[in-house]
Design a protein around this motif. Structure first.
Motif: not given
Ligand code: SF4
Length: 228
Positions: A24-39
């Motif tokens: 669970d919670n495999w991708w522990q990003a702190e914000s939506k922006l962090e997910v966008i950048l990580g992607s």
């Protein structure tokens, strides 16, 4: 090779992997922006390199949409250099953030937009392909979209004899409506495939003997027949 893959096949794979992994919670990003950048940053590089770049951005206090939009491209390139292809990725990051600001005002406002519109918006941006768009939809906005990556292609091609060059949408279609169209299950399944690909279903010499999918896997069965 199995001619038709049905929902119960996908559910069977999920249950076998779910009994093995706890992710669970495999991708522990702190914000939506962090997910966008990580992607974007994960394109053609390892996750370790992405973490390094994300850490650089946070250390520079630049994990902020407006700061990144206003930052000169040379500085962004320097921060994300561990992820490689930094010219192209800098342009993609700038492009997506400016487009978000122009169309939606901020990232939070995007949560209210339906999946189809967001999908079209993302795919129309330079540097954003299906996998990147779907990662953003699933992990940043919790939309019920299953992400197809190289690991998924490898595992599904070995289990079912699917051609690894299968079109993105065709392979994704197999997962549509499976796992109750639930983003939580889609995230788990994606994480399970990544783990399986690292631990058992490696690019070369997969370790089929210890794999929980062995009894349903076309590749493993072929190997057994070759050695019997
Ligand atoms: S049995 Fe082997 S080829 Fe099949 S999914 Fe497992 S590791 Fe991959």
């Amino acid at each position: 090779m199995k001619s038709t893959i049905v929902h119960s096949d996908i559910q069977d794979i999920y249950l076998r992997l779910d009994a093995l992994y706890s992710l669970d919670n495999w991708w522990q990003a702190e914000s939506k922006l962090e997910v966008i950048l990580g992607s974007i940053l994960t394109q053609n590089t390892s996750w370790k390199n992405v973490e390094h770049s994300i850490s650089n951005i946070k250390s520079a206090h630049a994990m902020n949409m407006n700061k990144l939009i206003n930052m000169d491209t040379r500085s962004i390139r320097r921060l994300i250099s561990p992820s490689g292809f930094y010219n192209q990725k800098t342009n993609t990051i700038k492009g997506i953030l400016i487009a978000i600001k122009n169309k939606y005002g901020n990232i939070e406002n995007m949560s209210k937009i339906n999946t189809e519109e967001l999908h079209e918006f993302l795919l129309n941006l330079k540097g954003i392909g299906n996998e990147t768009a779907d990662s953003i939809l699933l992990y940043a906005f919790n939309k019920p979209v299953f992400v197809i990556d190289a690991y998924t292609k490898r595992i599904m091609s070995r289990i079912y004899g699917i051609n690894q060059k299968i079109e993105y949408n065709d392979l994704q279609g197999i997962f549509v409506d499976s796992l109750q169209c639930n983003p939580k299950f889609y995230k788990q399944m994606h994480a399970y495939f990544v783990e399986l690909a690292k631990n058992n279903c490696t690019k070369n010499n997969p370790k089929c003997n210890g794999c929980v999918l062995n009894s349903i896997c076309n590749h493993a069965n072929l190997q057994k027949n070759n050695y019997s």
